[in-house]
Design an enzyme around this catalytic site. Structure first.
Site, PDB file in Angstrom:
ATOM      1  N   ARG A  77      -8.787   5.310  -0.921  1.00 24.30           N
ATOM      2  CA  ARG A  77      -9.492   4.348  -0.409  1.00 24.30           C
ATOM      3  C   ARG A  77      -9.761   4.610   1.273  1.00 24.30           C
ATOM      4  NH1 ARG A  77      -8.473  -1.077   1.067  1.00 24.30           N
ATOM      5  NH2 ARG A  77     -10.147  -2.507   0.664  1.00 24.30           N
ATOM      6  N   HIS A 121     -15.458  -2.772   6.241  1.00 23.71           N
ATOM      7  CA  HIS A 121     -13.940  -3.576   6.627  1.00 23.71           C
ATOM      8  C   HIS A 121     -14.101  -3.529   8.203  1.00 23.71           C
ATOM      9  CE1 HIS A 121      -9.707  -2.474   5.339  1.00 23.71           C
ATOM     10  NE2 HIS A 121      -9.652  -3.232   6.321  1.00 23.71           N
ATOM     11  N   GLU A 166     -11.882  -7.866   2.012  1.00 22.71           N
ATOM     12  CA  GLU A 166     -11.226  -8.950   2.658  1.00 22.71           C
ATOM     13  C   GLU A 166     -12.246  -9.999   3.396  1.00 22.71           C
ATOM     14  OE1 GLU A 166      -7.760  -8.378   4.902  1.00 22.71           O
ATOM     15  OE2 GLU A 166      -6.645  -7.613   3.003  1.00 22.71           O
ATOM     16  N   TYR A 297       0.390  -8.841   0.760  1.00 24.10           N
ATOM     17  CA  TYR A 297       1.414  -8.409   1.613  1.00 24.10           C
ATOM     18  C   TYR A 297       2.593  -9.332   1.372  1.00 24.10           C
ATOM     19  CZ  TYR A 297      -1.733  -4.959   3.587  1.00 24.10           C
ATOM     20  OH  TYR A 297      -2.372  -3.999   3.608  1.00 24.10           O
ATOM     21  N   GLU A 361      -4.540  -2.682  -1.539  1.00 21.45           N
ATOM     22  CA  GLU A 361      -3.704  -2.734  -0.547  1.00 21.45           C
ATOM     23  C   GLU A 361      -2.396  -3.178  -0.781  1.00 21.45           C
ATOM     24  OE1 GLU A 361      -5.156  -4.084   3.476  1.00 21.45           O
ATOM     25  OE2 GLU A 361      -6.959  -3.232   3.018  1.00 21.45           O
TER      26      GLU A 361
HETATM   27  C1  PNW Z   1      -5.169  -6.400   5.940  1.00 20.69           C
HETATM   28  N1  PNW Z   1      -3.883 -12.346   7.615  1.00 20.69           N
HETATM   29  O1  PNW Z   1      -5.679  -7.201   6.910  1.00 20.69           O
HETATM   30  C2  PNW Z   1      -6.332  -5.236   6.028  1.00 20.69           C
HETATM   31  O2  PNW Z   1      -7.338  -4.974   5.185  1.00 20.69           O
HETATM   32  C3  PNW Z   1      -5.970  -4.176   6.864  1.00 20.69           C
HETATM   33  O3  PNW Z   1      -6.953  -3.615   7.536  1.00 20.69           O
HETATM   34  C4  PNW Z   1      -4.477  -4.480   7.777  1.00 20.69           C
HETATM   35  O4  PNW Z   1      -4.269  -3.314   8.344  1.00 20.69           O
HETATM   36  C5  PNW Z   1      -3.777  -4.766   6.749  1.00 20.69           C
HETATM   37  O5  PNW Z   1      -3.979  -5.940   5.966  1.00 20.69           O
HETATM   38  C6  PNW Z   1      -2.188  -5.244   7.435  1.00 20.69           C
HETATM   39  O6  PNW Z   1      -2.316  -6.408   8.228  1.00 20.69           O
HETATM   40  C7  PNW Z   1      -4.872  -8.553   7.077  1.00 20.69           C
HETATM   41  O7  PNW Z   1      -3.545 -12.725   8.949  1.00 20.69           O
HETATM   42  C8  PNW Z   1      -4.938  -8.889   8.297  1.00 20.69           C
HETATM   43  O8  PNW Z   1      -3.620 -13.218   6.490  1.00 20.69           O
HETATM   44  C9  PNW Z   1      -4.398 -10.260   8.584  1.00 20.69           C
HETATM   45  C10 PNW Z   1      -4.447 -10.940   7.197  1.00 20.69           C
HETATM   46  C11 PNW Z   1      -4.190 -10.423   6.147  1.00 20.69           C
HETATM   47  C12 PNW Z   1      -4.887  -9.418   5.814  1.00 20.69           C
END
Ligand code: PNW
Length: 456
Positions: A77, A121, A166, A297, A361
């Site tokens: 991806r 992105h 996102e 995450y 992810e």
């Molecule tokens: C995602 N938050 O980003 C992105 O899709 C990626 O590009 C990034 O590197 C990865 O997660 C890790 O951070 C996020 O603050 C960044 O909730 C911030 C948030 C969520 C997702």
């Protein structure tokens, strides 16, 4: 020991994004995106880091595909940089920009790796931001046109297409809290941005359907929030409802049900009357998709209370307090909780029956360490990934239609507002020499893919 075996056709991937790895920011006709402008503005990104060089993937693409072939991944991806393909966000495509993605997809296909392409992105051409950015309706139309350019160029070789990555981050980190590009702090504008991102998605789906072969899979990726109330009290449950509306249903409802969440409209009435949602828009936003990608995450625990402004939660600041979840943390200080992923997957099984899901992810930043021989050890990352894949396996066993898992990320890269200080890769990158070294987690993932599951 019981093995946790995944379906034979399960897709095992890694994920990256253009601005985070490519570098070559001024090459072959590329012009600045909002992330170039933002990262070059002092004080916005830690340590003054920018994506000017990043992991130099633009020049090391073949080496990076070879790394994936060694891992044995079935899918990759990646995202296309809009300012490489259509630098001002208008007009014809730049051939050299398209050529890079043509070479990348050729390289992937000859390595027997399926390309999974994301159109957006977060790297909006700066000129479109100057014209109003996502709070401005025309940006959705510009996105649909850009989608058509990429589809015409790559439609013959890319089986899976994702419109947006996102949109929550693009709208609310970009325009409400301002911690991401373009760094604006205008709560009302962020709600317009969210709607125009939904509209951009729907218009792009229409354009992609017309331009791509019927076999193409069209999708979008949301970072859904696994929200839990701190207690069963009415106030805490109301806080969770608000964050579910602003974090999840603001996208899920327009895209999958062709409606705005009524409670969201009510909760944000002091900021906007939502009159920017025009007749017919919700039919566009709900153009049918073939699957949903979810990025996960960490969980979100909330209680009745207040939070500081500006925040990425327009209108919720006087009602919601964010509570640190217990347990271990990653280097991002994000709590580790695979249960959140399991909960989201089973919820979507129930709420979106018939929609195949992909985890587009999942991964973790940790401070890795190299031993004298140069090997990079990251036992915490292996534990994180193992726990989350076990949660996916449990969801599969409970009847969730999860088709694949994309590990974030293949390479250490530019972690947005955190710059190069946070490493998500399963392959270590020395940003001085650009040397790539697979970490223990890379060997672990290769083993998982080869055996088709976890050791249990
Ligand atoms: C995602 N938050 O980003 C992105 O899709 C990626 O590009 C990034 O590197 C990865 O997660 C890790 O951070 C996020 O603050 C960044 O909730 C911030 C948030 C969520 C997702």
């Amino acid at each position: 020991m019981t093995e946790l075996t995944f379906p034979a056709r399960f897709r095992w991937g890694t994920a990256t994004a253009a601005y985070q790895i490519e570098g070559a920011a001024d090459e072959d006709g590329r012009t600045p995106s909002i992330w170039d402008t933002f990262s070059r503005t002092p004080g916005k990104v830690r340590n003054g880091d920018t994506g000017d060089i990043a992991a130099d993937h633009y020049h090391r693409m073949a080496e990076d595909v070879a790394l994936m072939k060694d891992l044995g991944v079935t899918d990759y991806r990646f995202s296309v940089a809009w300012p490489r393909v259509q630098p001002t966000g208008r007009g014809p495509a730049v051939q050299k920009g398209l050529d890079f993605y043509r070479r990348l997809t050729d390289e992937l296909l000859s390595a027997d790796i399926r390309p999974v392409l994301t159109l957006y992105h977060w790297d909006l051409p700066q000129e479109l931001e100057d014209a109003g950015g996502w709070p401005h309706r025309e940006t959705a139309e510009r996105f649909a046109e850009y989608a058509g350019l990429v589809a015409d160029a790559l439609g013959d070789r890319v089986p899976t297409w994702t419109t947006l990555n996102e949109p929550w981050c693009a709208a609310f980190l970009g325009y409400a809290s301002g911690v991401h590009a373009p760094g604006r702090t205008d709560a009302a504008a962020s709600l317009r941005a969210a709607h125009h991102l939904n509209l951009a998605h729907g218009r792009a789906v229409q354009v992609l359907r017309a331009a791509l072969p019927a076999s193409a899979e069209v999708s979008l990726t949301l970072n859904l929030h696994a929200v839990r109330p701190l207690s069963d009290s009415a106030g805490d449950r109301d806080a969770a409802r608000r964050i579910d509306a602003l974090g999840n249903r603001v996208f899920l409802d327009p895209v999958f049900h062709g409606r705005l969440p009524a409670d969201l409209v009510e909760d944000t009435a002091a900021l906007t009357d939502w009159s920017f949602v025009r007749d017919g828009d919700l039919e566009v936003t709900s153009a049918p998709v073939d699957s949903l990608g979810i990025n996960y995450y960490s969980p979100t625990v909330v209680a009745a209370g207040t939070s500081e402004t500006p925040s990425p939660w327009p209108g919720a600041e006087r009602h919601v307090r964010f509570v640190p979840a217990p347990g271990p943390r990653t280097a991002m200080d994000w709590p580790v909780d695979p249960e959140g992923l399991y909960g989201l997957l089973t919820r979507l099984r129930d709420e979106l029956p018939g929609t195949p899901l992909m985890v587009t992810e999942n991964g973790a930043a940790y401070d890795d360490y190299a031993d004298p021989s140069g090997e990079v050890h990251d036992p915490e990352r292996v534990a994180y990934l193992d726990g989350h894949l076990a949660a996916v396996h449990r969801a599969l066993a409970d009847g969730v239609d999860v088709r694949g898992y994309f590990l974030w990320s293949l390479l250490d890269n530019f972690e947005w507002a955190y710059g190069y200080g946070k490493r998500f890769g399963i392959v270590h990158v020395d940003f001085a020499s650009q040397r790539r070294t697979p970490k223990d987690s890379a060997r672990w993932y290769a083993d998982v893919i080869a055996r088709g599951g976890l050791r249990g």
